[in-house]
Design an enzyme around this catalytic site. Structure first.
Site, PDB file in Angstrom:
ATOM      1  CG  HIS A 115      -2.007  -1.069   1.083  1.00 22.94           C
ATOM      2  ND1 HIS A 115      -3.301  -0.783   0.733  1.00 22.94           N
ATOM      3  CD2 HIS A 115      -1.942  -2.415   1.214  1.00 22.94           C
ATOM      4  CE1 HIS A 115      -4.005  -1.914   0.670  1.00 22.94           C
ATOM      5  NE2 HIS A 115      -3.192  -2.918   0.963  1.00 22.94           N
TER       6      HIS A 115
ATOM      7  CG  ASP B 102       0.387   9.098   0.876  1.00 21.77           C
ATOM      8  OD1 ASP B 102       0.411   7.910   1.220  1.00 21.77           O
ATOM      9  OD2 ASP B 102      -0.298   9.973   1.445  1.00 21.77           O
TER      10      ASP B 102
HETATM   11  C1  G6P Z   1      -0.749   3.179   6.094  1.00 16.76           C
HETATM   12  C2  G6P Z   1      -0.251   1.778   5.930  1.00 16.76           C
HETATM   13  C3  G6P Z   1      -1.238   0.803   6.511  1.00 16.76           C
HETATM   14  C4  G6P Z   1      -1.560   1.170   7.924  1.00 16.76           C
HETATM   15  C5  G6P Z   1      -2.017   2.612   8.025  1.00 16.76           C
HETATM   16  C6  G6P Z   1      -2.231   3.043   9.458  1.00 16.76           C
HETATM   17  O1  G6P Z   1      -1.863   3.382   5.309  1.00 16.76           O
HETATM   18  O2  G6P Z   1       0.005   1.479   4.581  1.00 16.76           O
HETATM   19  O3  G6P Z   1      -0.727  -0.494   6.519  1.00 16.76           O
HETATM   20  O4  G6P Z   1      -2.542   0.332   8.449  1.00 16.76           O
HETATM   21  O5  G6P Z   1      -1.053   3.437   7.445  1.00 16.76           O
HETATM   22  O6  G6P Z   1      -1.075   2.842  10.205  1.00 16.76           O
HETATM   23  P1  G6P Z   1      -1.119   2.051  11.545  1.00 16.76           P
HETATM   24  O7  G6P Z   1       0.313   1.968  11.973  1.00 16.76           O
HETATM   25  O8  G6P Z   1      -1.958   2.926  12.446  1.00 16.76           O
HETATM   26  O9  G6P Z   1      -1.762   0.731  11.264  1.00 16.76           O
END
Ligand code: G6P
Length: 486
Positions: free
Chosen positions: A157, A364
């Site tokens: 992602h 991003d």
């Molecule tokens: C990004 C990453 C995701 C993640 C999100 C939130 O979008 O690609 O994998 O879940 O951030 O980050 P966190 O550390 O809160 O899961």
């Protein structure tokens, strides 16, 4: 087919719950409908968990959600350590922020191995595994080591950075090789795909032909699958949400003044300080804009406990209060700055209320806020998206006002242009963006990846030395929005 989706964070789909982070929120509506089993972290840790993975299983739409307590001894080294202090900065081209220890790497590998053991109970002959994101780069290899021969897909992602950045990650070679245990690896943009293949050739010296890598695991197809959103659902939600009490109160408080909105996780990749500085510059160079436009910046706290995130939080708080102190009046606050999460319904209403959406990350993967802002607009009077050219979304949303997030003066001028853009131009730009969004929804993304994964298990037998001449089995098809690699 029995689809098993794996990610670190999962979502439960509880109405009106604040959403944290793009991945879980994006996947929820499609996973729910697909009948898949979604496996991820419960958000809790447990001593001794690594010996005996235990999943709590509940219904989720047509499928199920299985959550695991991760091993307490390794969670910190895995999540705050290797995943978010080594991989995340490297993937976002911030080699200066990489902090890594051998212990963190071992914990990361332990958690990947733990997840592989837990997944075995979901493996049936017709199972297809789909691993999400940088938390589980080694999971494909851990599954293969445990005898899994079913198709395995991986989607990243985030961006994938150039080899010079990735080389700053300890054990990068091992990790890239482990990723090649998957049959299909998907990226958000062509640039990410190319960077990854550059790493494959510079680190491992492997043959690549038409986007297919031949490694000791067999063949892996590498392709672009830009993630989308549920455009229709979001548009309907936004139209309804304008009468939500929180949104109505915001509108009343504006007294006819225009609003710009930014919604981000508090993360150094989001370019928040530069954005605040750009608004500061705009009000300084065009004082007439004071009182005519304010900024609502939602910055949801994220990954507390990691030094780089803590220092960003204090830097931003100081900057916002300085700007408000200099430009504010007794009855006017230039920046409304909120450190909390909002439900998707309220966010949709806030996006529709704002005449300008500012999405200016330094780097991003995709940035779904940009897509949601566009989908939420009123077709008769749409707002303007100011978008960083370094967000994956800029490849599709090229009729947004594209900015360089390092150029504060340029951003200040562009935001001012957005505020005064005439209706005909706003509509023209917005319609072109909506067309792109509708051509690449989250439903299409999901279906295209799963279909490619099912179709294409290229030779993943027991580990063989690389095959010199991969057969030309893979005419790469166009996926999702038509972007493709090669
Ligand atoms: C990004 C990453 C995701 C993640 C999100 C939130 O979008 O690609 O994998 O879940 O951030 O980050 P966190 O550390 O809160 O899961």
């Amino acid at each position: 087919m029995n689809l098993v989706v794996v990610s670190n964070r999962v979502a439960r789909g509880v109405a009106n719950e604040p959403m944290t982070g793009g991945l879980a929120a994006a996947l929820l509506p499609v996973v729910e409908k697909s009948g898949a089993i979604w496996v991820g972290s419960s958000g809790r840790v447990r001593d001794g968990a690594q010996k005996e993975p235990f999943a709590e299983i509940e219904a989720l739409g047509a499928g199920a959600l299985a959550t695991l307590d991760l091993p307490a001894a390794h969670y910190g080294g895995y999540y705050e350590g290797f995943a978010n202090s080594a991989l995340w900065p490297a993937l976002h081209s911030r080699a200066d922020l990489i902090r890594a220890s051998e212990e963190d790497y071992l914990s990361y590998r332990e958690v990947n191995a733990f997840m592989a053991r837990a997944l075995l109970r979901f493996a049936r002959p017709d199972t297809v595994f789909w691993i999400q994101d940088y938390h589980f780069l080694a999971l494909g290899a851990e599954l293969r080591d445990r005898g899994v021969t079913q198709p395995i897909g991986f989607f990243l992602h985030t961006p994938w950075a150039a080899p010079t950045m990735i080389e700053g990650v300890p054990h990068h070679r091992e990790l890239i090789e482990a990723m090649l245990a998957c049959d299909l690896i998907g990226f958000q943009t062509r640039n990410d795909c190319e960077n990854f293949l550059d790493c494959v050739s510079s680190d491992l010296g492997l043959d690549i032909e038409n986007g297919v890598v031949a490694s000791r695991y067999g063949k892996t197809r590498v392709a672009v699958f830009p993630i989308g959103i549920d455009v229709e659902k979001f548009a309907v939600q936004a139209a309804k949400a304008v009468s939500h009490p929180d949104v109505s109160r915001l509108r009343r408080s504006l007294n006819g003044e225009k609003l710009a909105i930014g919604v981000d996780r508090m993360d150094y990749s989001k370019g928040l300080t530069n954005r605040i500085k750009a608004f500061d510059r705009m009000w300084t160079s065009q004082p007439a804009l004071a009182r005519t436009v304010s900024l609502l910046q939602i910055a949801t706290p994220s990954r507390g406990g990691i030094e780089a995130y803590e220092s960003l939080q204090s830097e931003l708080a100081k900057l916002v209060s300085d700007v408000n102190g200099r430009h504010g009046e007794a009855d006017w606050t230039p920046i409304r700055y909120l450190n909390k999460g909002f439900s998707q319904t309220v966010l949709a209403g806030l996006y529709r209320t704002a005449q300008v959406g500012v999405v200016t990350p330094l780097h991003d993967g995709m940035n779904l806020v940009a897509k949601e802002y566009v989908a939420a607009q009123n077709p008769a009077d749409p707002g303007v998206l100011v978008l960083s050219k370094f967000a994956g979304a800029a490849n599709e949303l090229d009729t947004a006002l594209l900015v360089n997030p390092h150029d504060i003066d340029g951003m200040a001028r562009t935001i001012a242009t957005a505020i005064s853009m005439p209706l005909t131009e706003r509509r023209m730009r917005w319609e072109a963006m909506m067309e792109k969004l509708c051509a690449g929804t989250i439903q299409q993304w999901f279906a295209a990846f799963v279909e490619a994964l099912q179709e294409g298990q290229l030779d993943k037998g027991p580990t063989e030395p690389p095959i010199a001449e991969p057969p030309t089995l893979w005419p790469l098809r166009s996926v999702n929005t038509g972007t493709r690699y090669h």
